[in-house]
Design an enzyme around this catalytic site. Structure first.
Site, PDB file in Angstrom:
ATOM      1  CE  LYS A   1       0.856   1.268   4.499  1.00 25.36           C
ATOM      2  NZ  LYS A   1       1.603   2.457   4.911  1.00 25.36           N
TER       3      LYS A   1
ATOM      4  CG  ASP B   1      -0.678  -0.051   8.279  1.00 25.88           C
ATOM      5  OD1 ASP B   1      -1.610   0.743   8.532  1.00 25.88           O
ATOM      6  OD2 ASP B   1       0.509   0.310   8.131  1.00 25.88           O
TER       7      ASP B   1
END
Ligand code: C5P
Length: 307
Positions: A11, A138
């Site tokens: 990401k 995350d």
């Protein structure tokens, strides 16, 4: 089934708005995640006990014990179902280690999916998202992929509309940056500036409507103008050489450059694929091109090597 391989994306945070430090030590975030096409592969195989191996980029930096998020994910999933976490996990790494691209978290998410399939548990996605949120802030995002807004400590996700293709160049740095150290430096800088670092002293983080509109429209120039990372100043304070990397990418034609998450990877948004290749060539050996959005973590059929 004897083996399951999951491909999982990295990401980049196109917006990382960091609020004050909470009583639990975490920070309130408005965290806009975008999945990018750099991938790790995690293979889960039946075994007598939990073991873990790794190959690929920077594998020397990866713990091969139960501190690895992939191992913790297997243990958490097994506990939830009251079974033993007997599995061999193999991580094939391409996402930079400690690079600010959530590579360790990606492996945790991939291990959850891989073990769930290997053990034929069929855990509902809602439960996998909740489990992954306990493993780390995350970890849930790679299960959604695409783009998402993370609030709370970043683990409470809402999928975002995203269209078109964004072309990125990632300048990978030698050596990682510790995420807690970067948050601590952010707090220190806030105190040094006289503003305080607590939840009552820092304005609540909010997602930028212009940034969300740029994502939805697939408008790279508008997205470039809205990229924002509240951890960037802290990452630059800890790793001053990153300022030169950011300047070099911009000079090579990037629309904008930003530190990715807690760094030290720098992310550059390019106007198109050709420009991305040119920026990567200018930045040299350490640069990688990748496109976004990327799909969520996926079980590969058939498992590579077993067909
Ligand atoms: O949740 P995760 O394990 O990824 O967090 C790693 C570290 O990053 C935490 O221990 C904390 O120091 C910092 N962090 C934070 N606020 C967040 C997310 C992470 O302070 N919202």
């Amino acid at each position: 089934m004897t083996a399951v391989t999951v491909r999982v994306p990295a990401k980049v945070n196109v917006q990382l708005a960091v609020g004050g430090r909470r009583a639990d030590g975490f920070h309130d975030l408005a965290n806009v995640f975008l999945a990018v096409g750099l991938y790790d592969h995690v293979t889960a195989r039946r075994a007598d006990k939990l073991t873990i191996t790794a190959e690929g980029r920077d594998v020397d930096g990866i713990p091969l014990d139960t501190t690895n998020l992939a191992a913790r994910a297997a243990i958490a999933l097994a506990e939830r179902h009251g079974i033993a976490p007997d599995v061999h996990l193999h991580i094939d790494k391409d996402i930079p280690v400690q690079g600010g691209m959530a590579g360790g978290s990606a492996d945790g998410a991939a291990a959850l999916l891989a073990c769930d399939a290997l053990w034929e548990l069929k855990t509902p996605m809602e439960d996998l998202l909740a489990l992954s949120g306990e493993l780390g802030s995350d970890v849930p995002f790679p299960l959604l992929g695409g783009a998402a807004l993370g609030v709370g400590r970043g683990e409470q996700l809402t999928a975002l509309e995203v269209s078109g293709t964004f072309h990125w160049v990632f300048a990978l740095a030698d050596g990682g940056l510790s995420t807690p150290a970067v948050y601590r430096e952010c707090d220190r800088l806030r105190r040094a500036a006289g503003g305080g670092d607590g939840v009552d002293e820092v304005p609540p983080p909010v997602a930028d409507p212009a940034l969300l509109a740029a994502l939805a429209a697939g408008d790279a120039r508008a997205l470039a103008g809205a990229l924002a990372n509240d951890l960037q100043e802290a990452a630059l304070a800890l790793r001053p050489a990153l300022a030169e990397t950011l300047a070099a990418g911009r000079a090579a034609g990037a629309l904008a450059g930003i530190v990715s998450g807690s760094g030290p990877t720098c992310a550059f948004l390019a106007p198109d694929g050709k420009a991305a290749a040119g920026i990567a060539a200018a930045l040299g050996r350490s640069a990688r091109v990748a496109e976004s959005p990327a799909a969520a973590a996926t079980v590969l059929h058939p498992t590579p090597g077993t067909a």
